[in-house]
Design a protein around this motif. Structure first.
Motif, PDB file in Angstrom:
ATOM      1  N   SER A 165       1.050  -1.261   0.234  1.00 54.16           N
ATOM      2  CA  SER A 165      -0.070  -0.053  -0.256  1.00 54.16           C
ATOM      3  C   SER A 165       0.727   1.313  -0.043  1.00 54.16           C
ATOM      4  N   VAL A 166       0.586   2.270  -1.010  1.00 54.97           N
ATOM      5  CA  VAL A 166       1.457   3.666  -1.027  1.00 54.97           C
ATOM      6  C   VAL A 166       0.343   4.855  -0.807  1.00 54.97           C
ATOM      7  N   SER A 167      -0.044   5.543   0.106  1.00 57.91           N
ATOM      8  CA  SER A 167      -0.755   7.188  -0.054  1.00 57.91           C
ATOM      9  C   SER A 167       0.406   7.735  -0.681  1.00 57.91           C
ATOM     10  N   HIS A 168      -0.554   9.010  -0.848  1.00 55.71           N
ATOM     11  CA  HIS A 168       0.526   9.883  -1.187  1.00 55.71           C
ATOM     12  C   HIS A 168      -0.723  10.925  -1.570  1.00 55.71           C
ATOM     13  N   ALA A 169      -0.019  13.081  -0.814  1.00 58.24           N
ATOM     14  CA  ALA A 169      -1.351  13.999  -0.991  1.00 58.24           C
ATOM     15  C   ALA A 169      -1.480  14.419  -3.122  1.00 58.24           C
ATOM     16  N   ALA A 170      -3.127  14.304  -3.098  1.00 60.20           N
ATOM     17  CA  ALA A 170      -3.653  14.953  -4.541  1.00 60.20           C
ATOM     18  C   ALA A 170      -4.442  15.673  -4.079  1.00 60.20           C
ATOM     19  N   ARG A 171      -3.820  17.299  -3.482  1.00 63.30           N
ATOM     20  CA  ARG A 171      -5.501  18.184  -3.779  1.00 63.30           C
ATOM     21  C   ARG A 171      -4.763  19.045  -5.274  1.00 63.30           C
ATOM     22  N   PHE A 172      -5.803  19.329  -5.045  1.00 61.16           N
ATOM     23  CA  PHE A 172      -6.265  19.555  -7.052  1.00 61.16           C
ATOM     24  C   PHE A 172      -7.420  19.823  -7.229  1.00 61.16           C
ATOM     25  N   VAL A 173      -7.919  20.835  -8.060  1.00 62.54           N
ATOM     26  CA  VAL A 173      -9.139  21.482  -8.029  1.00 62.54           C
ATOM     27  C   VAL A 173      -9.537  20.713  -9.705  1.00 62.54           C
ATOM     28  N   LEU A 174     -10.390  19.838  -9.375  1.00 67.66           N
ATOM     29  CA  LEU A 174     -10.655  18.554 -10.516  1.00 67.66           C
ATOM     30  C   LEU A 174     -11.683  19.366 -11.559  1.00 67.66           C
ATOM     31  N   ILE A 175     -12.265  19.609 -12.337  1.00 67.41           N
ATOM     32  CA  ILE A 175     -12.862  20.333 -13.720  1.00 67.41           C
ATOM     33  C   ILE A 175     -13.053  18.810 -14.659  1.00 67.41           C
ATOM     34  N   GLY A 176     -14.297  19.360 -14.778  1.00 69.76           N
ATOM     35  CA  GLY A 176     -14.796  18.223 -15.856  1.00 69.76           C
ATOM     36  C   GLY A 176     -15.750  18.767 -16.577  1.00 69.76           C
ATOM     37  N   THR A 177     -15.125  18.557 -17.861  1.00 70.94           N
ATOM     38  CA  THR A 177     -16.433  18.977 -19.093  1.00 70.94           C
ATOM     39  C   THR A 177     -17.061  18.707 -19.842  1.00 70.94           C
ATOM     40  N   MET A 178     -18.570  19.102 -19.989  1.00 67.24           N
ATOM     41  CA  MET A 178     -19.420  17.820 -21.230  1.00 67.24           C
ATOM     42  C   MET A 178     -19.797  17.858 -21.855  1.00 67.24           C
ATOM     43  N   ASN A 179     -20.028  17.938 -23.053  1.00 61.72           N
ATOM     44  CA  ASN A 179     -21.318  17.813 -23.765  1.00 61.72           C
ATOM     45  C   ASN A 179     -22.928  16.752 -23.645  1.00 61.72           C
ATOM     46  N   PRO A 180     -23.722  17.388 -22.708  1.00 63.78           N
ATOM     47  CA  PRO A 180     -24.471  16.579 -22.909  1.00 63.78           C
ATOM     48  C   PRO A 180     -25.356  15.508 -23.560  1.00 63.78           C
ATOM     49  N   GLU A 181     -25.020  16.056 -24.794  1.00 62.93           N
ATOM     50  CA  GLU A 181     -26.424  15.176 -25.795  1.00 62.93           C
ATOM     51  C   GLU A 181     -25.098  13.549 -26.255  1.00 62.93           C
ATOM     52  N   GLU A 182     -23.806  13.463 -25.267  1.00 63.33           N
ATOM     53  CA  GLU A 182     -23.264  12.569 -25.717  1.00 63.33           C
ATOM     54  C   GLU A 182     -23.264  11.389 -24.844  1.00 63.33           C
ATOM     55  N   GLY A 183     -24.392  11.697 -24.178  1.00 64.67           N
ATOM     56  CA  GLY A 183     -24.553  11.050 -22.856  1.00 64.67           C
ATOM     57  C   GLY A 183     -24.447  11.711 -20.905  1.00 64.67           C
ATOM     58  N   GLU A 184     -25.191  11.510 -20.022  1.00 58.37           N
ATOM     59  CA  GLU A 184     -24.880  11.999 -18.854  1.00 58.37           C
ATOM     60  C   GLU A 184     -24.147  11.284 -17.293  1.00 58.37           C
ATOM     61  N   LEU A 185     -23.791  11.881 -16.953  1.00 58.54           N
ATOM     62  CA  LEU A 185     -23.153  11.369 -15.609  1.00 58.54           C
ATOM     63  C   LEU A 185     -24.254  10.800 -14.831  1.00 58.54           C
ATOM     64  N   ARG A 186     -24.112   9.459 -14.532  1.00 59.22           N
ATOM     65  CA  ARG A 186     -24.600   9.215 -13.346  1.00 59.22           C
ATOM     66  C   ARG A 186     -25.079   9.403 -12.485  1.00 59.22           C
ATOM     67  N   PRO A 187     -26.372   9.954 -11.789  1.00 61.27           N
ATOM     68  CA  PRO A 187     -27.064  11.431 -10.281  1.00 61.27           C
ATOM     69  C   PRO A 187     -25.405  10.521  -9.418  1.00 61.27           C
ATOM     70  N   GLN A 188     -25.070   9.424  -9.140  1.00 62.70           N
ATOM     71  CA  GLN A 188     -23.932   9.929  -8.112  1.00 62.70           C
ATOM     72  C   GLN A 188     -22.971   9.944  -8.444  1.00 62.70           C
ATOM     73  N   LEU A 189     -22.648  10.232  -9.502  1.00 60.21           N
ATOM     74  CA  LEU A 189     -21.065  10.581  -9.708  1.00 60.21           C
ATOM     75  C   LEU A 189     -21.284  12.113 -10.382  1.00 60.21           C
ATOM     76  N   LEU A 190     -22.932  12.316 -10.293  1.00 58.61           N
ATOM     77  CA  LEU A 190     -23.075  14.639 -10.580  1.00 58.61           C
ATOM     78  C   LEU A 190     -22.543  14.804  -9.140  1.00 58.61           C
ATOM     79  N   ASP A 191     -23.337  14.165  -7.921  1.00 57.07           N
ATOM     80  CA  ASP A 191     -23.535  14.405  -6.703  1.00 57.07           C
ATOM     81  C   ASP A 191     -21.801  14.633  -5.950  1.00 57.07           C
ATOM     82  N   ARG A 192     -21.214  14.125  -7.520  1.00 56.35           N
ATOM     83  CA  ARG A 192     -20.021  14.199  -6.085  1.00 56.35           C
ATOM     84  C   ARG A 192     -18.727  15.758  -6.475  1.00 56.35           C
ATOM     85  N   PHE A 193     -19.574  16.292  -7.554  1.00 57.63           N
ATOM     86  CA  PHE A 193     -19.005  17.645  -8.223  1.00 57.63           C
ATOM     87  C   PHE A 193     -19.431  18.444  -7.093  1.00 57.63           C
ATOM     88  N   GLY A 194     -18.556  19.322  -6.494  1.00 60.58           N
ATOM     89  CA  GLY A 194     -19.185  20.602  -5.930  1.00 60.58           C
ATOM     90  C   GLY A 194     -19.962  21.098  -6.780  1.00 60.58           C
TER      91      GLY A 194
END
Length: 656
Positions: A165-194
């Motif tokens: 097991s290896v663990s390390h710091a990973a603090r970053f600003v996560l930015i995702g882009t998407m075109n809804p015409e190509e399909g949606e994210l599941r609600p569970q994943l949508l909720d995880r984005f701030g």
């Protein structure tokens, strides 16, 4: 070539604000940018990296530890005293990236031979203290999206492989882009984005002309164009840095917390993540505004960015927020005002009025955009819909028989994937997937004496390495071929059929399938929806399906065969299932029956798994759909004998 300046982007204030607030407070959890193609989503994200403050990094540390407070669990510890300053990184994650590339991997050979943990950092380590950008995040495998969101929320990445097991710091600003015409994210994943931001191209000709003017100027001379915006970019960068310094000093009062809780409760969002994200966003907005206490305006802005995507309960719901409901919730959450002396006109109230008016203007602009979107939806919904569908129901999983080879990640049928449980070992010389520890040791063990082994550790050769065969679940292609001729026009029949198909679409969404829709009526077949992961589009086309005319069954089957042949080339990893919804009649010409039989033989010869939904009703039945099913080598499901939910169950039980 210098990147396009952030402040040179025309319009899109919501996107600008969401990116800035996430940069001020990465704990918000990042931003999901939803919008049509060609709206400068990627341009703004890439330009944002140039506005972030530079970071001090321990020299020689592959994990970008801060010299002032290095990570005590860093795999590269202990650190030396050297340090240097570098710009904040923008790390882009390709859609097809493997898990090892994202989280990192362990060098199994060194672990066995030298007894050391040699961890090779992945993209999460590279993004530490910077930006991680995922374009088309809705096309990324779900388990990778989960990994990214876990790291963004926890600020750490953990890799566990073969007992190490290896663990390390990973603090970053996560930015995702998407075109809804190509399909949606599941609600569970949508909720995880701030936060989430909807973007659309301006309909104002003057603004569109300015966009073109600036883009052409940038392409003609990038350096000269970027120089025009250096001052404004530098000013914005300074404001972001100042807000970051002020952030720890911002007070979130109990009164503000109650307001946030009441607003989130009014919108009936699930769980507590919405409340926490709204609070963090409100604090960041207060710091951005130069205040040391969260105000009502901060809560309003935070709710507009943090709540819309959390109101989506199923894939057929469009993310969004009712502005009037938000304003009412904010009013209801306001604490009672002190009326003051009777003769007090409330000068403070007068000074507040302009600010409220200004904010109301911003809300009005947002409302206009929502209205435009609603107009577009109305136009789409204006298609002929003679018969609506019944209410969709929960569908059980149906599977394609056998084990698919190298299937697409999903949650339906068994397949060989790069994730899942280990079911075997590749033959010697096949280096695919993850190394298999036990099999590698077994391959090397008989040769230790001949290789002169002495002391601890194994003497390994490249030929000893063995790689695991893993079995998981895959997503499939479900192609619906629906008879929309006059004989299918009975309202009760079509309503039942549409309810069953809609339920299967919902199930396909949850299991990450691809879906397509072929219809046939009035002498011709039509590819109503090319195969896509956007089940929302399929549901809309289904609802607008007209009926009438003769039954060109052969044309429908042949069109389905053409679609499946094309998809076998475009997406060969998805195994298909053809669902034919018909009463089996073929009335398009004198040779209609013979041509439909020939078409069925073509599909059967290609080995296409199929199910025939028999929609024939009445006392006198010809049994044509059953004959079609036999010709296809598929399963026959009499619709007239089962309810809509039982119909879907029969489809899911189909054989190969």
């Amino acid at each position: 070539m210098r990147p396009y300046p952030f402040t040179a982007v025309v319009g899109m204030p919501d996107l600008r604000l969401g990116l800035v607030l996430s940069s001020i407070s990465p704990a918000i959890g990042g931003v999901l940018v939803r919008g049509e193609k060609g709206t400068a989503k990627s341009t703004m994200v890439r330009a944002l990296a140039g506005l972030l403050p530079e970071v001090d990094v321990v020299e020689g540390c592959r994990f970008s530890c801060d010299p002032v407070a290095p990570d005590p669990d860093c795999p590269d510890a202990p650190h030396g005293e050297g340090a240097f300053r570098r710009p904040a990184r923008l790390v882009e994650l390709p859609v097809g990236a493997a898990e090892d590339r994202v989280i990192g991997s362990l060098n199994l050979e060194r672990a066995l031979t030298e007894g050391v943990t040699d961890f090779q950092p992945g993209l999460l380590a590279a993004a530490h203290r910077g930006l991680l950008y995922v374009d088309e995040v809705n096309l990324l495998h779900d388990h990778l999206v989960d990994t990214l969101l876990d790291a963004a929320a926890m600020g750490r990445a953990t890799v566990e492989r073969e007992g190490v097991s290896v663990s390390h710091a990973a603090r970053f600003v996560l930015i995702g882009t998407m075109n809804p015409e190509e399909g949606e994210l599941r609600p569970q994943l949508l909720d995880r984005f701030g936060l989430t931001v909807e973007v659309a191209a301006s309909r104002d000709p003057e603004q569109r002309a300015e966009v073109i003017r600036r883009r052409l100027a940038y392409e003609s001379d990038p350096d000269s164009f970027a120089a025009r915006f250096e001052e404004s970019d530098a000013q914005l960068a300074a404001e972001i840095a100042a807000a970051q310094k002020l952030l720890p000093s911002v007070e979130l009062t109990d009164e503000a917390l109650r307001q946030i809780a009441e607003v989130c409760a009014a919108f009936e969002v699930d769980g507590m993540r919405a409340d926490i994200v709204t609070a963090r966003t409100a604090v960041a907005h207060a710091a951005w505004s130069g205040r040391t206490e969260v105000a009502g305006e901060d809560i309003r802005v935070a709710a507009r960015l943090a709540l819309p995507h959390r109101r989506r309960r199923n894939p057929f719901d469009a993310p969004g927020i009712d502005e009037e409901q938000l304003e009412q919730a904010l009013r209801d959450a306001e604490p009672p005002e002190d009326p003051g002396p009777p003769d007090d006109d409330g000068p403070g109230s007068g000074s507040d009025a302009p600010a409220e008016g200004q904010h109301g203007d911003r809300d009005g602009q947002h409302g206009d955009r929502s209205g435009q979107h609603g107009d577009r939806s109305g136009q789409h919904g204006g298609e002929q819909k003679p018969v609506g569908s019944g209410k969709p129901f929960r569908a059980k999983r149906f599977e394609v028989a056998g084990v698919g080879g190298e299937g697409v990640h999903g949650k339906r049928s068994r397949a060989v994937t790069d994730a899942g449980r280990t079911v075997g070992v590749h033959p010697a010389g096949v280096r695919e997937g993850r190394p298999h520890l036990v099999a590698t040791v077994r391959a090397a063990a008989p040769h230790q004496r001949s290789r002169g082994r002495s002391g601890a550790g194994l003497v390994l050769r490249p030929s000893d390495l063995r790689f695991a065969v893993r079995e998981g679940r895959e997503g499939n292609l479900v192609l619906f071929c629906v008879d929309a001729s006059g004989s299918m026009g009975a309202k009760s029949r079509m309503r039942e059929v549409k309810a069953a198909v809609l339920s299967l679409l919902l199930d396909a969404y949850q299991r990450r399938d691809k879906v397509g829709l072929v219809t046939f009526r009035a002498g011709a077949a039509d590819l109503a929806l090319p195969p896509t992961i956007s089940v929302e589009a399929a549901a809309a086309r289904l609802e607008g399906l007209p009926t009438g005319g003769r039954t060109p069954l052969a044309e429908g089957l042949l069109e389905a065969a053409r679609v499946l042949r094309r998809e076998a080339v475009r997406d060969p990893r998805r195994r298909p299932l053809l669902v034919v919804v018909t009463d089996g009649r073929a009335t398009n010409g004198a040779d209609a029956v013979a041509r439909s039989q020939q078409a069925a033989d073509i599909l059967a010869g290609a080995g296409v798994a199929s199910v025939v939904m028999d929609c024939e009703t009445g006392r006198m039945r010809l049994g044509l759909a059953a004959e079609l099913a036999a010709r296809l080598g598929g399963e026959h499901v009499p619709l007239g004998e089962v309810a809509a939910d039982a119909l879907a169950t029969e489809v899911r039980r189909r054989a190969a």
